[in-house]
Scaffold this motif. Structure first.
Motif, PDB file in Angstrom:
ATOM      1  N   PHE A   1      47.725 -34.506  -6.780  1.00 23.96           N
ATOM      2  CA  PHE A   1      48.479 -33.075  -6.510  1.00 23.96           C
ATOM      3  C   PHE A   1      49.082 -32.903  -5.213  1.00 23.96           C
ATOM      4  O   PHE A   1      48.469 -33.343  -4.437  1.00 23.96           O
ATOM      5  N   HIS A   2      50.110 -32.405  -5.416  1.00 23.19           N
ATOM      6  CA  HIS A   2      50.965 -31.671  -4.243  1.00 23.19           C
ATOM      7  C   HIS A   2      50.374 -30.126  -4.167  1.00 23.19           C
ATOM      8  O   HIS A   2      49.348 -29.800  -4.921  1.00 23.19           O
ATOM      9  N   THR A   3      50.719 -29.394  -3.274  1.00 26.25           N
ATOM     10  CA  THR A   3      50.111 -28.090  -2.923  1.00 26.25           C
ATOM     11  C   THR A   3      51.000 -26.975  -3.285  1.00 26.25           C
ATOM     12  O   THR A   3      51.929 -26.594  -2.544  1.00 26.25           O
ATOM     13  N   ASN A   4      50.718 -26.430  -4.523  1.00 27.71           N
ATOM     14  CA  ASN A   4      51.655 -25.384  -5.154  1.00 27.71           C
ATOM     15  C   ASN A   4      50.903 -23.856  -4.766  1.00 27.71           C
ATOM     16  O   ASN A   4      50.431 -23.281  -5.572  1.00 27.71           O
ATOM     17  N   THR A   5      51.023 -23.523  -3.400  1.00 28.06           N
ATOM     18  CA  THR A   5      50.435 -22.231  -2.873  1.00 28.06           C
ATOM     19  C   THR A   5      50.802 -21.284  -3.638  1.00 28.06           C
ATOM     20  O   THR A   5      50.278 -20.198  -4.094  1.00 28.06           O
ATOM     21  N   ARG A   6      52.255 -21.228  -3.812  1.00 25.44           N
ATOM     22  CA  ARG A   6      52.864 -20.077  -4.565  1.00 25.44           C
ATOM     23  C   ARG A   6      52.340 -19.878  -5.898  1.00 25.44           C
ATOM     24  O   ARG A   6      51.840 -18.662  -6.406  1.00 25.44           O
ATOM     25  N   ALA A   7      52.186 -20.638  -6.773  1.00 28.59           N
ATOM     26  CA  ALA A   7      51.631 -20.812  -8.042  1.00 28.59           C
ATOM     27  C   ALA A   7      50.090 -20.180  -8.180  1.00 28.59           C
ATOM     28  O   ALA A   7      49.883 -19.339  -8.875  1.00 28.59           O
ATOM     29  N   GLY A   8      49.337 -20.544  -6.944  1.00 24.00           N
ATOM     30  CA  GLY A   8      48.063 -19.985  -6.885  1.00 24.00           C
ATOM     31  C   GLY A   8      48.007 -18.504  -6.625  1.00 24.00           C
ATOM     32  O   GLY A   8      47.148 -17.737  -7.227  1.00 24.00           O
ATOM     33  N   LEU A   9      49.054 -18.006  -5.704  1.00 21.63           N
ATOM     34  CA  LEU A   9      49.284 -16.552  -5.117  1.00 21.63           C
ATOM     35  C   LEU A   9      49.456 -15.676  -6.290  1.00 21.63           C
ATOM     36  O   LEU A   9      49.124 -14.502  -6.658  1.00 21.63           O
ATOM     37  N   GLN A  10      50.610 -16.416  -7.029  1.00 22.47           N
ATOM     38  CA  GLN A  10      51.132 -15.412  -8.336  1.00 22.47           C
ATOM     39  C   GLN A  10      49.925 -15.346  -9.325  1.00 22.47           C
ATOM     40  O   GLN A  10      49.677 -14.422 -10.021  1.00 22.47           O
ATOM     41  N   LEU A  11      49.130 -16.523  -9.656  1.00 18.48           N
ATOM     42  CA  LEU A  11      48.106 -16.097 -10.563  1.00 18.48           C
ATOM     43  C   LEU A  11      47.166 -15.405 -10.270  1.00 18.48           C
ATOM     44  O   LEU A  11      46.713 -14.287 -10.892  1.00 18.48           O
ATOM     45  N   ALA A  12      46.597 -15.429  -8.731  1.00 14.84           N
ATOM     46  CA  ALA A  12      45.854 -14.581  -8.158  1.00 14.84           C
ATOM     47  C   ALA A  12      46.196 -12.929  -8.451  1.00 14.84           C
ATOM     48  O   ALA A  12      45.376 -12.133  -8.744  1.00 14.84           O
ATOM     49  N   ARG A  13      47.612 -12.855  -8.042  1.00  7.74           N
ATOM     50  CA  ARG A  13      48.025 -11.468  -7.989  1.00  7.74           C
ATOM     51  C   ARG A  13      48.058 -11.054  -9.653  1.00  7.74           C
ATOM     52  O   ARG A  13      47.582  -9.561  -9.868  1.00  7.74           O
ATOM     53  N   GLN A  14      48.285 -11.770 -10.545  1.00  5.54           N
ATOM     54  CA  GLN A  14      48.291 -11.353 -11.921  1.00  5.54           C
ATOM     55  C   GLN A  14      46.731 -10.924 -12.359  1.00  5.54           C
ATOM     56  O   GLN A  14      46.579 -10.031 -13.098  1.00  5.54           O
ATOM     57  N   LEU A  15      45.952 -11.762 -11.829  1.00 10.01           N
ATOM     58  CA  LEU A  15      44.374 -11.337 -12.335  1.00 10.01           C
ATOM     59  C   LEU A  15      44.063 -10.126 -11.555  1.00 10.01           C
ATOM     60  O   LEU A  15      43.324  -9.229 -12.249  1.00 10.01           O
ATOM     61  N   LEU A  16      44.276  -9.734 -10.303  1.00  9.10           N
ATOM     62  CA  LEU A  16      44.105  -8.709  -9.501  1.00  9.10           C
ATOM     63  C   LEU A  16      44.683  -7.356 -10.027  1.00  9.10           C
ATOM     64  O   LEU A  16      44.107  -6.366 -10.254  1.00  9.10           O
ATOM     65  N   ARG A  17      45.804  -7.667 -10.620  1.00  8.87           N
ATOM     66  CA  ARG A  17      46.710  -6.562 -11.419  1.00  8.87           C
ATOM     67  C   ARG A  17      45.958  -5.987 -12.578  1.00  8.87           C
ATOM     68  O   ARG A  17      46.139  -4.677 -12.727  1.00  8.87           O
ATOM     69  N   ARG A  18      44.983  -6.770 -13.177  1.00 10.71           N
ATOM     70  CA  ARG A  18      44.476  -6.094 -14.320  1.00 10.71           C
ATOM     71  C   ARG A  18      43.253  -5.195 -14.149  1.00 10.71           C
ATOM     72  O   ARG A  18      42.550  -4.682 -14.735  1.00 10.71           O
ATOM     73  N   THR A  19      42.580  -5.490 -12.950  1.00 11.29           N
ATOM     74  CA  THR A  19      41.454  -4.817 -12.298  1.00 11.29           C
ATOM     75  C   THR A  19      41.480  -3.386 -11.998  1.00 11.29           C
ATOM     76  O   THR A  19      42.757  -2.989 -11.524  1.00 11.29           O
ATOM     77  N   LYS A  20      40.403  -2.501 -12.004  1.00  8.11           N
ATOM     78  CA  LYS A  20      40.637  -1.247 -11.882  1.00  8.11           C
ATOM     79  C   LYS A  20      40.174  -0.714 -10.406  1.00  8.11           C
ATOM     80  O   LYS A  20      40.265   0.243  -9.833  1.00  8.11           O
ATOM     81  N   ASN A  21      39.617  -1.786  -9.714  1.00  5.07           N
ATOM     82  CA  ASN A  21      39.060  -1.363  -8.421  1.00  5.07           C
ATOM     83  C   ASN A  21      40.268  -1.307  -7.143  1.00  5.07           C
ATOM     84  O   ASN A  21      41.302  -2.004  -7.596  1.00  5.07           O
ATOM     85  N   THR A  22      40.055  -0.338  -6.184  1.00  7.49           N
ATOM     86  CA  THR A  22      40.807  -0.124  -5.340  1.00  7.49           C
ATOM     87  C   THR A  22      41.115  -1.390  -4.337  1.00  7.49           C
ATOM     88  O   THR A  22      42.176  -1.673  -3.775  1.00  7.49           O
TER      89      THR A  22
END
Length: 365
Positions: free
Chosen positions: A241-262
């Motif tokens: 694989f190549h390194t798609n850092t942007r895709a990783g950050l996008q998915l991480a942001r989506q997952l964190l957006r769902r949580t209620k933690n500050t």
């Protein structure tokens, strides 16, 4: 089982201690072979043949029996495989290995420097307010206040006399751990994926056993990014694989957006500069040489988006290429995050020291 007796010394290990040491060795070998029990047993047999790792006190068959008795492996259709308990054992061994080099004071609950509703009492006290727990009342200071105001002969206890101990304000946090599985993690004969997996396993064991209110997501990223289960970590392998850092950050942001933690944070363990992104038509654009301006700019845009959502990125690099360092500096500035340049030996310690430190402060963006 044949038992060999030798002169006892204070450093001598018991049979149980020797077996525990073998279990830990087997756990680490499993990380190298991506959880393949049969291959791990072959490696151990070879090591025993060359270096007598079993100590001459048991055979491989007896060690396999011990693994089964402990519930760590099982046989399915003639093939030895890991059990759920075996996967948990790998996590525990990883946690112990990572924290063996840390000071005891580094590990604890996730206290902040702010006083508030918590468990552990501080030495400071304050006036009682409605809702404070009776168990936190400082009886000595409370009675002193009452006697000072009214005297011993006309003792009277008022609400304004009551003082309570301050308690540490315990916080919860949502964390995404991103693991690079691009080809560069094993490039030039260097094994960088094994310590990365060891860190991931230790972090999951830490959170699930000691920080039960926390949320942890594990993401692997190469050409694309996907979430995996904790139980999948030992079986991770590097791909072409190549390194798609942007895709990783996008998915991480989506997952964190769902949580209620500050408190929200991303730990990214990688050794390569971004070399791929998806365009607006979701077609992958690659540049194996890395640091393509088109790829870099889109990746930095994602770091800024994380900053706006108060998500701190801690980047842990296992390479020291000057061009890569410059990119990580740019990403860190864009996110207002952190960057650590660690070698393979201290990667785990760096990750965990930073994790605990993050929990000692509030995030304000």
């Amino acid at each position: 089982m044949k038992i060999l007796y030798s002169k006892w010394t204070s450093e001598s290990l018991t049979d149980e201690q020797r077996l525990e040491r073998l279990f830990k060795t087997f756990s680490y070998i499993l990380l190298h072979v991506n959880g393949d029990v049969e291959q791990a047993l072959e490696w151990l047999a070879y090591l025993d043949e060359q270096y007598k790792v079993l100590g001459g006190e048991m055979t491989m068959d007896e060690f396999i029996t011990a693994l089964k008795d402990k519930g760590l492996i099982e046989e399915n259709d003639g093939v030895q495989t890991l059990t759920p308990r075996g996967v948990q054992r790998i996590r525990k061994d990883a946690l112990q290995e990572i924290f063996s080099s840390l000071k005891k004071s580094s590990i604890g609950m996730h206290e902040t420097p702010n006083a508030g509703n918590g468990i552990d009492k501080l030495s400071e006290t304050r006036q009682y307010s409605f809702g404070d727990l009776p168990t936190n009342i400082d009886m000595t200071q409370t009675l002193t206040n009452a006697f000072t105001k009214n005297g011993i002969d006309s003792f009277s206890l008022g609400e304004d006399d009551i003082e309570v101990y301050e308690t540490e304000n315990l916080t919860s946090c949502s964390t995404v751990l991103m693991i690079d599985i691009s080809h560069s993690m094993i490039l030039y004969g260097e094994d960088r994926i094994t310590p990365a997996k060891q860190v991931a396993l230790a972090l999951t064991e830490l959170i699930t056993t000691r920080f039960s209110k926390d949320r942890l997501h594990i993401i692997v990223f190469g050409d694309d990014a996907r979430e995996i289960a904790i139980s999948d970590i030992p079986f991770l392998s590097v791909g072409p694989f190549h390194t798609n850092t942007r895709a990783g950050l996008q998915l991480a942001r989506q997952l964190l957006r769902r949580t209620k933690n500050t408190n929200k944070q991303i730990f990214m363990v990688t050794d390569g500069k971004p070399s791929a992104i998806y365009d607006d038509a979701h077609r992958i654009y690659k540049n194996s040489f890395g640091l393509d301006p088109r790829i870099v700019n889109k990746t930095l845009d994602e770091a800024v988006a994380c900053r706006r959502e108060q998500i701190t990125i801690s980047t842990f690099m296992v390479a020291d290429d000057p061009l890569l360092v410059n990119f990580v500096d740019d990403l860190t500035k864009a996110n207002h995050g952190r960057a650590f340049y660690a070698d393979l030996k201290n990667l785990g310690e760096t990750v965990f020291v930073d994790y605990i430190r993050n929990r000692r402060k509030r995030y304000h963006g």
